[in-house]
Design a protein around this motif. Structure first.
Motif, short mmCIF file in Angstrom:
data_model
loop_
_atom_site.label_atom_id
_atom_site.label_comp_id
_atom_site.label_asym_id
_atom_site.label_seq_id
_atom_site.Cartn_x
_atom_site.Cartn_y
_atom_site.Cartn_z
N MET A 37 0.85 -1.18 0.00
CA MET A 37 0.00 0.00 0.00
C MET A 37 0.89 1.24 0.00
O MET A 37 1.85 1.31 0.74
N THR A 38 0.56 2.18 -0.85
CA THR A 38 1.33 3.41 -0.89
C THR A 38 0.91 4.31 0.25
O THR A 38 -0.15 4.14 0.85
N ALA A 39 1.74 5.30 0.53
CA ALA A 39 1.44 6.24 1.60
C ALA A 39 0.15 7.00 1.33
O ALA A 39 -0.49 7.50 2.26
N LEU A 40 -0.25 7.06 0.07
CA LEU A 40 -1.44 7.83 -0.27
C LEU A 40 -2.71 6.98 -0.30
O LEU A 40 -3.80 7.52 -0.47
N GLU A 41 -2.58 5.68 -0.17
CA GLU A 41 -3.77 4.84 -0.14
C GLU A 41 -4.44 4.98 1.22
O GLU A 41 -3.77 4.98 2.24
N ASP A 55 -9.07 2.73 4.57
CA ASP A 55 -10.41 2.21 4.37
C ASP A 55 -10.70 1.88 2.90
O ASP A 55 -11.81 1.56 2.54
N SER A 56 -9.67 1.92 2.05
CA SER A 56 -9.84 1.53 0.65
C SER A 56 -10.13 0.04 0.58
O SER A 56 -9.63 -0.73 1.40
N PRO A 57 -10.90 -0.39 -0.42
CA PRO A 57 -11.11 -1.83 -0.59
C PRO A 57 -9.78 -2.55 -0.77
O PRO A 57 -8.83 -2.01 -1.34
N VAL A 58 -9.72 -3.78 -0.29
CA VAL A 58 -8.49 -4.56 -0.32
C VAL A 58 -7.98 -4.71 -1.76
O VAL A 58 -6.78 -4.61 -2.01
#
Length: 118
Positions: free
Chosen positions: A1-5, A8-11
């Motif tokens: 996961m990037t620092a900007l993701e 609570d984004s979907p997996v």
């Protein structure tokens, strides 16, 4: 996961971001085979169907191809096209939020750009 993701984004979007970052870093080049769905699921502790959904998005966007019985491979030109798409995604999706946060905190952009990253 990037620092900007977002957490609570979907997996599948987190997985997609991780795969995109690996491609952009050169870990997977044109013609390279991506890890199998099962291998990537085990590595990330994810459901194989979720990994398949992330991979399907790359196939839908024309960055990879599936070779039946063999696996999924990065297509020629995918890195450049993915970089263009991710830049646009950053500029339209993330940058406005980052810019607003910088302003909210009263940070100086020139000072931020001059800071050395640890």
């Amino acid at each position: 996961m990037t620092a900007l993701e977002h957490e609570d984004s979907p997996v599948y979007l987190k997985l997609r971001a991780s795969i995109a970052a690996a491609i952009l870093r050169g870990q997977f080049r044109a013609g390279d085979q991506l890890p199998s769905v099962r291998a990537l699921a085990a590595e990330h502790g994810a459901n194989p169907l979720t990994v398949a959904k992330a991979y399907q998005s790359f196939q839908d966007d024309g960055y990879v191809e599936v070779r039946r019985g063999v696996g999924m491979f990065v297509l020629p030109g995918a890195v450049e096209r993915l970089r263009v798409a991710e830049r646009e995604r950053f500029l339209t999706g993330y940058w406005p939020r980052v810019k607003d946060h910088i302003s909210l905190l009263g940070l100086d952009v020139n000072e931020l750009l001059g800071r050395e990253l640890a």
